[in-house]
Structure formats: structure tokens, C-alpha cells
Scaffold this motif. Structure first.
Motif, mmCIF file in Angstrom:
data_model
loop_
_atom_site.group_PDB
_atom_site.id
_atom_site.type_symbol
_atom_site.label_atom_id
_atom_site.label_comp_id
_atom_site.label_asym_id
_atom_site.label_seq_id
_atom_site.Cartn_x
_atom_site.Cartn_y
_atom_site.Cartn_z
ATOM 1 N N LYS A 1 41.209 30.621 56.276
ATOM 2 C CA LYS A 1 41.818 30.135 55.033
ATOM 3 C C LYS A 1 40.819 30.095 53.885
ATOM 4 N N ASN A 2 39.535 30.105 54.212
ATOM 5 C CA ASN A 2 38.491 30.063 53.191
ATOM 6 C C ASN A 2 37.725 31.385 53.120
ATOM 7 N N LYS B 1 38.063 33.982 51.237
ATOM 8 C CA LYS B 1 37.706 34.421 49.882
ATOM 9 C C LYS B 1 36.367 33.845 49.446
ATOM 10 N N GLU C 1 43.686 36.833 50.078
ATOM 11 C CA GLU C 1 44.204 35.472 50.241
ATOM 12 C C GLU C 1 45.733 35.419 50.197
#
Length: 453
Positions: A218-219, A221, A264
Motif C-alpha cells: 500500500k506504500n 509509491k 497506486e
């Protein structure tokens, strides 16, 4: 939620096979602890999927203790055996101390110990260096629980030593940052950046395993943009994209930022994320400017596709995944008309799942462009609706869907294999174009005409 209540919940929800493993070790005079990822996951209120234990029993003592169970010597040299209890596999490893890491990956020697503290001291990050016992509670010698609350990745002890010992830990640190949404603690981040060249000593398969998880985090990017230099050791194609100004009104980001923002938007599926990661990496090589100073990237899809194929092949990614990723990269900026005939043609070319992936890639690509150029989104929605309609109608778009097959043509006296293939392909073209219906009697007559021609 107070930490004590977290562990009360954990104690109540230990799987029965894990409880039996604890009791069996105790019945033999040993002590076991849950350790590593499952402890971390419990503290994060995430149901663990794997349960690892460490114990003061030697490998031979573990095997003897679980004589009534199926035991697999999965890593006996390093003290690990897998015990299967009620179909649950539990890895149980003897407490150990590790020697020097001369190859930047594996300890030269392993010494077994009865001391849990010695075992926890060798682990990579504080959030993975916690242990748990049903009666003794949480054993957290390095502040892992506090780091979980602060959402940071911090090396155990001296992070420079931890990273120098096993280079894969650097990618693991980035992966945890991407998956958990955590930041690297300052000194740990410095240690990773200073030692990242050692990643060249790690096997492609191990790197690929970490990257598959990292890009789906989820992180992802933030990690890609902040740790480009580290990731560039294993994916050097990222480096030229960093801060590369596209000089084009369609784009409000440099190439790498556009890539990370677009990623994302996608579901956390490796083939989708890999395709988006590579879709524009050919731009720096193909960049030109017209007389007005506007940037263009003619042929960048072909260059990006070649980059993706080479890099993913080098990483030992499965051939099927590489082929899918390359098709998505190849067609990511190809114009697709929003009509049923076009949809059927693309279904024939890609299959339904991959065509849906391509629409998702195109949508994400457009969302990561300048807001005033998001007009393609409406067309993509129409395309997706037409795709649903074609599938619902069970329309013919592949040879397997034709109402006739090779045997039918042989029955007409057409025996040449190449001729049969040509006719079937031509029949499919006509059905896709809706020049005639997909009915056996109609196709038989058409086949006769085609054969006479």
C-alpha cells in the motif's frame, strides 16, 4: 488499545495446533516461543498465516519430542524442522547464534544455544525480533512493539552490521515499509542506502520474491520514489526515470512519479504492478522535443516492453507472467475503439482477463496524467461496459467458440492442415465482424466457398 488487551486476544485465539505444539514441548521439558512475523501480525491485529516457533530444544530433541507427528527436516543444518499438527505446518527452530556472513547472505556457522535472548539478537528488524509465550507473555528486548506503534522499520542493534551481514535484509526493509506503510528509521535507512550495492550478491529468485511483495504494498509509491537508488541496484531501469521531466502538457509529473502514482490506482496484483512499473521506463531513451519544445516519446512502448522482458526474465519471474506483463506494456497506449467489434478483436488477441487488465492499466495511466486530460476515462468506462455486454452475450471471439472445427472441415474433404487453419481463421474474422452468424450450417457453406476460392 492497551498492549495487554492485545495479548489477551492473542492468547484466546491461538490455533489449536499451535497450542498443542507449546504443550508438547513443555511435556518434553523444553520451552517454545512464537517468534517473528506471526507475533508482529498479532500486534497489528492481522490474522497470521504462518506460525514460526523458536525453542531451547536441539533439532534432534525437537524430532524426538514430536515423534507422533509428521516431521520434515526442512532446514536441519540451521536448526529448523517443520512439524505438521492437524494439517498445520509449524516451523520450529532451535535458538541459535550466527557467525560471520562472508557471502553477504548466509552465516558461515550456526551455533545452537539455550538462550532466547541470543536468538532474538540475530534478527533483522525490531518488529520481527519479538517472541511470545502463553504464560510469559511478550518478550520484546529491542522495542519492537513501540516501533510498531511509531510505524517505523528499525534494525536490531547496529543497523549497519545487520545490513552488511545479509544483504537481502535491505530489500526486506523496503518491502516491510511498502506493505505496512511504515517509514525507515533514520540510521536504518542510512545503513540500507550505504550497503545497497551488496544486493548484487543476492540470488534473482530471492530478490523477485521481495519485489513481488514490495510493488503490491500500500506504500509502494513512497518507497519507489524515496528509495530509488536502492531499488535501482536490482531494477536499474528505474534510475533514468527519476526526475525526468516529460515536457508535455499531458503530464504533470516526471516519468518515475507518474509511474508510481499510476501504480497506486491498481489492484495489488503482481502482473498489473509490474506492467505499470515498466510501462513508461522506455521514455528517457526515446525522448525528443519538437520545434515548440514539447516532449515526445515515439516508440517508447516497444522499448519499455523490451526492458520489462529482459529484467523480469533476469529476475526469474515465470514466463507466463513475463509474457502477460509485456503484452500490457506493449498495448498500454494503443487506441482501442469503444465498439463491440473492436472489443471482440481484443478479446481474441488477449483473452478476457488480460483485456480487463489492459483497461485497468489504461485507466491508471490516464489518472496519473494532468487532470485536464482525464477525458479518456469516460471512453474506458464505455469500453468496460461493452466488454461486459460481449461476455454476457457469449459472443464468439475465439476459434474454440466457432460453431465448426477442424473435424467439420475434414468432413468436407479439406485435408490440408494449413488450409484448414486459414479457413477457420477467416470464418472467425467474419463472425467477429458480424458478416454472418456463428451457426454451423452457415459456416459450413462459407467454408465451402472459401475452399473453392
Amino acid at each position: 488499545m492497551p498492549m495487554t488487551s492485545v495479548w489477551e486476544v492473542m492468547k484466546l485465539n491461538l490455533p489449536v495446533p499451535v497450542e498443542k505444539a507449546f504443550k508438547q514441548l513443555e511435556s518434553c521439558g523444553f520451552c517454545g516461543y512464537l517468534v517473528g512475523g506471526c507475533v508482529r501480525d498479532y500486534l497489528l491485529a492481522t490474522p497470521p498465516t504462518d506460525f514460526d516457533m523458536t525453542t531451547d530444544a536441539t533439532p534432534a530433541e525437537i524430532i524426538a519430542c514430536f515423534a507422533g507427528c509428521r516431521v520434515v527436516e526442512t532446514g536441519i543444518r540451521h536448526g529448523t524442522v517443520t512439524v505438521v499438527i492437524e494439517e498445520m505446518a509449524i516451523e520450529i527452530t532451535t535458538h541459535r547464534i550466527e557467525g560471520e556472513y562472508s557471502d553477504s547472505r548466509h552465516p558461515d556457522a550456526v551455533t545452537f544455544t539455550r538462550n532466547l535472548a541470543d536468538d532474538l539478537a540475530r534478527r533483522d528488524f525490531t518488529i520481527n525480533a519479538m517472541a511470545y509465550h502463553p504464560q510469559k507473555g511478550l518478550i520484546d528486548l529491542y522495542g519492537g512493539a513501540a516501533d510498531l506503534k511509531k510505524k517505523i522499520i528499525r534494525g536490531v542493534g547496529d543497523p549497519h552490521q545487520r545490513m552488511a551481514e545479509d544483504a537481502l535484509r535491505m530489500l526486506r526493509g523496503l518491502r516491510f515499509g511498502a506493505v505496512l506503510g511504515f517509514a525507515l528509521e533514520a540510521e536504518t535507512g542510512t545503513a540500507i542506502r550505504q550497503n545497497c550495492g551488496q544486493l548484487r550478491h543476492i540470488s534473482a529468485e530471492r530478490i523477485a520474491t521481495e519485489l513481488n511483495k514490495l510493488i503490491c504494498g500500500k506504500n509502494a509509491k513512497a518507497i519507489i520514489l524515496e528509495e530509488t537508488a536502492v531499488l535501482g541496484v536490482v531494477i536499474p531501469e528505474l534510475l533514468p526515470a527519476k526526475n525526468f521531466d516529460q515536457m508535455n502538457p499531458h503530464h504533470c509529473y516526471d516519468v518515475l512519479t507518474h509511474t508510481a502514482v499510476a501504480m497506486e490506482t491498481l489492484a495489488p496484483v503482481p502482473r498489473l504492478r509490474w506492467a505499470m512499473l515498466f510501462h513508461d521506463l522506455g521514455k528517457p531513451q526515446t525522448f525528443t522535443r519538437d520545434d515548440a519544445g514539447v516532449g515526445h516519446f515515439k516508440g517508447h512502448s516497444k522499448v519499455s516492453e523490451a526492458m520489462a522482458r529482459q529484467r523480469l526474465t533476469d529476475l526469474r519471474i515465470s514466463k507466463n507472467t513475463v509474457d502477460q506483463v509485456c503484452l500490457l506494456v506493449k498495448y498500454h497506449d494503443t487506441l482501442i475503439e469503444a465498439d463491440k467489434t473492436s472489443v471482440k478483436r481484443w478479446l481474441n488477441r488477449l483473452t478476457e482477463p488480460l483485456f480487463r487488465d489492459l483497461i485497468a492499466i489504461k485507466r491508471g495511466d490516464n489518472l496519473a496524467q494532468a487532470p485536464e486530460y482525464h477525458g479518456r476515462l469516460a471512453s474506458l468506462e464505455r469500453l468496460a461496459a461493452l466488454l461486459d455486454q460481449v461476455i454476457a452475450e457469449k459472443a464468439c471471439f475465439a476459434l474454440k467458440d466457432l460453431a465448426v472445427n477442424g473435424n467439420d472441415l475434414i468432413g468436407l474433404g479439406i485435408e490440408n492442415g494449413a488450409e484448414i487453419g486459414r479457413i477457420l481463421k477467416q470464418l472467425l474474422e467474419g463472425v467477429i465482424e458480424e458478416a454472418y452468424q456463428n451457426k454451423k450450417d452457415i459456416l459450413i457453406e462459407k467454408a465451402k466457398e472459401m475452399h473453392r476460392c
